[in-house]
Structures are given as C-alpha cells and as structure tokens.
Design a protein around this motif. Sequence first.
Motif, PDB file in Angstrom:
ATOM      1  N   GLY A 564     -53.817  45.915  61.227  1.00  0.00           N
ATOM      2  CA  GLY A 564     -54.298  45.663  62.582  1.00  0.00           C
ATOM      3  C   GLY A 564     -53.192  45.761  63.607  1.00  0.00           C
ATOM      4  N   ASN A 565     -53.600  45.751  64.880  1.00  0.00           N
ATOM      5  CA  ASN A 565     -52.644  45.878  65.993  1.00  0.00           C
ATOM      6  C   ASN A 565     -51.772  47.118  65.851  1.00  0.00           C
ATOM      7  N   SER A 566     -52.367  48.199  65.344  1.00  0.00           N
ATOM      8  CA  SER A 566     -51.685  49.487  65.182  1.00  0.00           C
ATOM      9  C   SER A 566     -50.496  49.410  64.234  1.00  0.00           C
ATOM     10  N   THR A 567     -50.465  48.406  63.352  1.00  0.00           N
ATOM     11  CA  THR A 567     -49.320  48.150  62.491  1.00  0.00           C
ATOM     12  C   THR A 567     -49.631  48.466  61.033  1.00  0.00           C
ATOM     13  N   ILE A 568     -48.727  49.206  60.396  1.00  0.00           N
ATOM     14  CA  ILE A 568     -48.809  49.502  58.965  1.00  0.00           C
ATOM     15  C   ILE A 568     -47.721  48.697  58.271  1.00  0.00           C
ATOM     16  N   PHE A 569     -48.122  47.806  57.375  1.00  0.00           N
ATOM     17  CA  PHE A 569     -47.195  46.949  56.648  1.00  0.00           C
ATOM     18  C   PHE A 569     -46.828  47.621  55.330  1.00  0.00           C
ATOM     19  N   ILE A 570     -45.526  47.732  55.046  1.00  0.00           N
ATOM     20  CA  ILE A 570     -45.047  48.510  53.900  1.00  0.00           C
ATOM     21  C   ILE A 570     -44.078  47.670  53.078  1.00  0.00           C
ATOM     22  N   LYS A 571     -44.251  47.685  51.766  1.00  0.00           N
ATOM     23  CA  LYS A 571     -43.301  47.051  50.855  1.00  0.00           C
ATOM     24  C   LYS A 571     -43.176  47.910  49.606  1.00  0.00           C
ATOM     25  N   GLY A 572     -42.137  47.680  48.833  1.00  0.00           N
ATOM     26  CA  GLY A 572     -41.880  48.513  47.674  1.00  0.00           C
ATOM     27  C   GLY A 572     -42.758  48.166  46.491  1.00  0.00           C
ATOM     28  N   ARG A 573     -43.216  49.178  45.787  1.00  0.00           N
ATOM     29  CA  ARG A 573     -43.879  48.946  44.516  1.00  0.00           C
ATOM     30  C   ARG A 573     -42.837  48.551  43.475  1.00  0.00           C
ATOM     31  N   GLU A 574     -43.323  48.155  42.296  1.00  0.00           N
ATOM     32  CA  GLU A 574     -42.402  47.816  41.227  1.00  0.00           C
ATOM     33  C   GLU A 574     -41.508  49.022  40.925  1.00  0.00           C
ATOM     34  N   GLY A 575     -40.230  48.770  40.909  1.00  0.00           N
ATOM     35  CA  GLY A 575     -39.260  49.842  40.739  1.00  0.00           C
ATOM     36  C   GLY A 575     -38.718  50.363  42.050  1.00  0.00           C
ATOM     37  N   PHE A 576     -39.394  50.037  43.164  1.00  0.00           N
ATOM     38  CA  PHE A 576     -38.949  50.472  44.493  1.00  0.00           C
ATOM     39  C   PHE A 576     -38.768  49.276  45.438  1.00  0.00           C
ATOM     40  N   ASN A 577     -38.758  48.056  44.865  1.00  0.00           N
ATOM     41  CA  ASN A 577     -38.668  46.863  45.709  1.00  0.00           C
ATOM     42  C   ASN A 577     -37.253  46.303  45.776  1.00  0.00           C
ATOM     43  N   PHE A 578     -36.285  47.092  45.339  1.00  0.00           N
ATOM     44  CA  PHE A 578     -34.888  46.649  45.343  1.00  0.00           C
ATOM     45  C   PHE A 578     -34.067  47.702  46.074  1.00  0.00           C
ATOM     46  N   LEU A 579     -33.612  47.381  47.278  1.00  0.00           N
ATOM     47  CA  LEU A 579     -32.806  48.295  48.079  1.00  0.00           C
ATOM     48  C   LEU A 579     -31.333  47.963  47.853  1.00  0.00           C
ATOM     49  N   LEU A 580     -30.650  48.844  47.104  1.00  0.00           N
ATOM     50  CA  LEU A 580     -29.280  48.568  46.701  1.00  0.00           C
ATOM     51  C   LEU A 580     -28.321  48.613  47.878  1.00  0.00           C
ATOM     52  N   ARG A 581     -27.175  48.000  47.687  1.00  0.00           N
ATOM     53  CA  ARG A 581     -26.131  47.952  48.712  1.00  0.00           C
ATOM     54  C   ARG A 581     -25.373  49.280  48.776  1.00  0.00           C
ATOM     55  N   GLU A 582     -24.502  49.356  49.779  1.00  0.00           N
ATOM     56  CA  GLU A 582     -23.605  50.506  49.893  1.00  0.00           C
ATOM     57  C   GLU A 582     -22.629  50.509  48.709  1.00  0.00           C
ATOM     58  N   THR A 583     -22.376  51.698  48.124  1.00  0.00           N
ATOM     59  CA  THR A 583     -21.499  51.789  46.955  1.00  0.00           C
ATOM     60  C   THR A 583     -20.535  52.960  47.108  1.00  0.00           C
ATOM     61  N   ASN A 584     -19.433  52.886  46.379  1.00  0.00           N
ATOM     62  CA  ASN A 584     -18.498  54.004  46.279  1.00  0.00           C
ATOM     63  C   ASN A 584     -18.855  54.826  45.050  1.00  0.00           C
ATOM     64  N   MET A 585     -19.044  56.118  45.224  1.00  0.00           N
ATOM     65  CA  MET A 585     -19.454  56.986  44.129  1.00  0.00           C
ATOM     66  C   MET A 585     -18.341  57.980  43.834  1.00  0.00           C
ATOM     67  N   SER A 586     -18.161  58.247  42.566  1.00  0.00           N
ATOM     68  CA  SER A 586     -17.140  59.221  42.190  1.00  0.00           C
ATOM     69  C   SER A 586     -17.574  60.609  42.643  1.00  0.00           C
ATOM     70  N   GLY A 587     -16.613  61.404  43.053  1.00  0.00           N
ATOM     71  CA  GLY A 587     -16.900  62.763  43.491  1.00  0.00           C
ATOM     72  C   GLY A 587     -17.001  62.915  44.981  1.00  0.00           C
ATOM     73  N   VAL A 588     -17.119  61.785  45.709  1.00  0.00           N
ATOM     74  CA  VAL A 588     -17.153  61.836  47.175  1.00  0.00           C
ATOM     75  C   VAL A 588     -16.136  60.845  47.699  1.00  0.00           C
ATOM     76  N   ASP A 589     -15.582  61.129  48.864  1.00  0.00           N
ATOM     77  CA  ASP A 589     -14.521  60.286  49.407  1.00  0.00           C
ATOM     78  C   ASP A 589     -15.032  59.343  50.490  1.00  0.00           C
ATOM     79  N   TYR A 590     -16.318  59.000  50.432  1.00  0.00           N
ATOM     80  CA  TYR A 590     -16.864  58.050  51.395  1.00  0.00           C
ATOM     81  C   TYR A 590     -17.938  57.222  50.690  1.00  0.00           C
ATOM     82  N   PRO A 591     -18.189  55.986  51.142  1.00  0.00           N
ATOM     83  CA  PRO A 591     -19.226  55.156  50.524  1.00  0.00           C
ATOM     84  C   PRO A 591     -20.616  55.694  50.844  1.00  0.00           C
TER      85      PRO A 591
END
Length: 662
Positions: A564-591
């Motif tokens: 309602g009120n033109s609003t779409i409420f969105i949340k993650g399904r199982e397996g998509f409900n965990f938004l990980l933090r910023e990380t350093n990955m090998s092979g790239v020189d930036y987080p």
Amino acid sequence: MDPFLPCSAVFLLLLAHHALAQPPDDGCNGILLTYTLQARDKIRPFVLAPDSQPYSFRANATVRNSGTRPLRSWALLLTFVHGEILVSVDGAVLTSGGDNLPYNTTAADAGNATSFTGYPQTDLLTPIATAGDITKIQATVNLVGTLFAGPDPFEPLPTTLSLDDPSYACPPATNVSRSLSTCCMLTPAAAAGNASATDPATTTFLPRRTGDLVITYDVLQSYDDTTYLALVTLDNGAPLGRLDGWQLSWAWERREFIKSMRGAYPKEVGAAACLYGAQGQYYKDLDFSKVLNCERTPVVVDLPPSRANDADIGRINHCCRNGTILPKSMDVAQSKSAFQMEVYKMPPDLNRTKLYPPASFQVHGASPLNPDYKCGQPIPVSPSEFPDPSGLASTTVAVATWQVVCNITTGTETARPSQAPSKLPSCCVSFSSFYNESVIPCRTCACGCPATQPAVSASCSTTAPSMLLPPYALLMPFDRRAKEALSWADQKHLSVPNPMPCGDSCGVSINWHVATDFTGGWSARLTLFNWGDMDMQEWFTAIVMDKAYDGFEQAYSFNATAVGNSTIFIKGREGFNFLLRETNMSGVDYPVPGKLQSVLSFTKKTTPGIDVVAGDGFPSKVFFNGDECAMPLRIPSQGANTGVILIPMLLCLVASTLLLLL
C-alpha cells in the motif's frame, strides 16, 4: 507570623504564599494560564551591548482548570524571545524528553514555542469534582534561567502563552504588571463532544495512542510503601522502522533507583550515587552492594540470546535479542522488546498508590542505519491486561500503566535551509538503464561531507554534482571510482569539475536499473552494496513507485510484497537474507562490497499510459532497514548513447571474475 522565624524560613513562606495566591480571574470558566516574572538580576560577564547582557531570572507559570472537563496530561506552550536558557524547571518537564537542562529555548528553534508537560501533577481536575481544591485544579511551574535583554524598566516576557492541546483555543495573552494571562476555552467541536465532569470515561484515563515506537510502562505489583515491579515494553509501530542494538534511557524525577532487572541490563552498574545521596540516608539497612543502578538517567540495553533462559536475569517474554526490533511487516514476533525491573521509591511517595513513571524517555540504536526518535512524555492510559501466567482462562491487570509515544524524525525534511539536518542518511541510490551506458551515481556527500578534514575537503568539491560512471565502477570504493570517472569522462567527452566532487560517504548503496521495456511490461534489477564493516542479517528495503506500483508482479531472488501507499516491501529469501560486509579479495587491489541482487517484474495491463523510459520506471523513495536513502537528482537520459550495456550482467560478470581470482 512568629517574629523569631529565621529569614530563610520567612522567605520560603512568602514564596509559598505567592505560588498559591490567585491571579485575577477575569471570569475565566476555562483554563486560566498565567506567567509572572518574579525577579531579574544582572550577572557577569558585564557587557556594553544592552541586548547581550546576561540576567538571571525567576518566573512561574500557572495552569488552573476553571472549567467542567478534566485537563489530562496538560502541556503549556511558552514562546521565549530573549535568548532564555532554562537552568531549572520544577512542576513540569520539557515535553520533548531528549532536551536536557540547561536548555536554550531560542537557539535551535527561533520563533517556536517551548512545551512543558505537567509532572508529577499531570492531570487537573475540575472545581466541581474537587470542591474547588486549589491543589487539585491548579499546577505551578517554577522556572530559573538566564536571559539576554536591556535594562529596566524593560520586561522580558514571552510573546505567547497557550495550551498545547487542540481541544482548546487560547486568545492572545494580556500583560498586566510583569504578568501575562489568558483564558483558554474549549473549541466548538470539542465542546460539542464534551461529556459530564462525573463521567468515569472522561475522568480516569487517556485513550491509547499509536506511533512509530510505543513504550509502555506497566506497574505490575506494588509490594509495599517503598517498592514496585515495573514492566517496560518497546513496541515497533513503524511499517519500515527498525532498531538494532537499542538503548533506552529516561530520567527519574522522584529520586527512584533500580534494585534489580530481568530481560535487560544497565550500561553502567553501581550504587555510588545512592550511597552518597539521599537514598543512602533513608535506606540505612539496605544492602546497596546488590543495587543495580542509582543514576538519575540510566541507560538500559537488551541482553544477548544466550541469556534468554537465565534464571537470574532472563525468562522475560520478548527479551534477549541483542536489541533488535523489526517492523511487523518483517516479523511480528520480533517487533517488540520487554524487560522488568524492581524500583525503590523515595519520600514523599511512600504509599502503595503513590506511583509515578519516569520522564524524558529517549531511545537510540547502535547502528548508523537506525532512525532517530523523538519521544513525548508519559500519559496515563487504561491498565494493561496480560494472560494469566498459569494458563488459566483469566487475565492479570496491571496496577497502573503509562504510555510514551516516540516518532521517527527526518532531519533532512525538518531542518531549515540555513540549518544542518539533525540526521543525515546512511544509504544512497544510483540509477542506470538499458538505454544509457552511463550510471548516475549517488549524490555528492549524500551521507555527509568530509568537512572535518580540511586537507580532504580542499581536494574535492562538496557542491559539484557527482560524475557519470561506467557500470563496473559501482563495485569499487570511491577513491578508485573517481579514477574510473575521469577515464569515463575522457572516453565520452564529458566535462570534469575542478575540484572533482567528494564521495557519497554512505555505508550502503542501492542501484536501481531499468532492465527491459516492452509492450506488455517491463523489468528492473535491484542491487544492494554493503560498504560497511558489519554483516547485515535479516535486512529489508522498501521501494516507493508512484506510477508503476499497481503493475508490480513479483521479485525473483527476494520476497517482495505490495503493502500500500505505492510501497513495495522487499526482504531476502533464505540464502539471500545475509548482506555481507566489505571484504578484501585476492586478485584486486581494492576492497569489494557485499552484494545482493534480484529482478523485479511489472505489467502494463494495470498501469495504462505508463512511460518507463521517461521516468515512471524509477522509484521516488527508497528505504533500507528503515532509513530513507538519498536519491539521485536526475534519471538516465535517452540522449546520445554510444552503446547499450546491461549493467546487471556486467556486475554479475565482474563479481564472477573476482570470485575466480580467489
């Protein structure tokens, strides 16, 4: 009068007589308000400019019910205009509970009234119901503070005096001998619905109210003349509000202290304030080593889940979730928190029925994504009812109940142009589309500017608009993204401001990409980026689609509901409900940020005439975990395109490449 009374006693008697003396009535049959300036004394520092000279002042205001309807939870409005700084308030508390003394009445809200709520005398009964007992129909507020004004005979009085109650209309106050007075009468609409003064429905409790967060203070048991058991419940009423790591504080106005707690715990434990205060003098036989907290303004936090079944401090319904309160649209079972505490009272409240709630509640969240709340003062409501704990088909009724309503404040909307907002967003939105290969990034300084770092702020512009980006740059931190923006500007022959714009400074960014547009419908792709150092579990977002809302069909990797009120409420399904933090990955020189993505589909059958490319396919507002995100100032244009790039495919391709490099 005894001629041998000490001068101090005589002075106190004179003050008491002055407080009880009745101002001219002028035939007021409503609510009589008065404000009297009692004294004004010049104080240091002495200055030459008359309007900059500080004076101490003492004043009192009275609220007297001369009508036929009880005045419940009265609140008085005074508009100060002489730079008044309140140092002491007796007989009331500031209605906005977060305002501690000393309080500058004019610096932040010039021209606005300061509101005082009665405490401990919250209600004023009628002369009819009390036989004119002045102690029950009148309240006096004593004020001490500092003001800035010219010399005598100038009288620095407030400009307005009124009730903070829409049921009453107050004419402009009249000034007679350093005293303002006005008679407030019920509005015709309120008078038409006025009940008899003897009707219990109008003389017992106020109706329960709703808000973004409602705090209920229940006295469950009043053991003897000195102690009672209280239950405090925080109930989330905001459709998009969320609290992580809540911290609740209040002010004991009657010198109470906390003996024990279950379901929550004070941030600071100790009884030193009691031992060296009036509490230690009165409770001489009490073992203060077992007293939990004696602060006048304690700060309470939730317990971790591991303490939920602790026999000493747990076993309270709705406790022990590390301070996380979700909106009901997310999880009804986790939309409230509760805790109990044993409270000790002080004279003169030594009676089982002498029960007063604390005042000036404040609530904050540990996460920068949490909203800011502004809380009112407690109001008496009908006692709460609880299911019998033994399982019998009966209810247990609280001894007394008060309710505190807190609402989310949006600093970006309430602040004046010349005033910094009280709270900046913590998330921002970027736009992109299938018909334009450039990304419109988050706004410059969307979540704050580096003003505290002169070397940094001098090297970037806080006002220049953000520069267009290639799609893959959304996966890069700002310092690296700026280099890509320069390269992109060179390739596309775009202008480059000097100095270049500062970054967005946001912990979370959200990309909305219009992916397709065809005869029967269209689709968009939503991508979440977490640039912070904490994982986000059970995240949620909300998208306001003004013209496309009725055409929403479904999301694919996320759970999405049109609420309602033109609003779409969105949340993650199982397996998509965990938004990980910023990380350093090998092979790239930036987080690299944590990232989640889903497609949303829309039909045009229920939205005839929609023009997706012209802007109808972009949201007008986006929220993340209850916080309203900063939006771009424009949408992708259909101008000179040098190619068509599907940004979601590029993001997936870049992410996949990075994973292969691990």
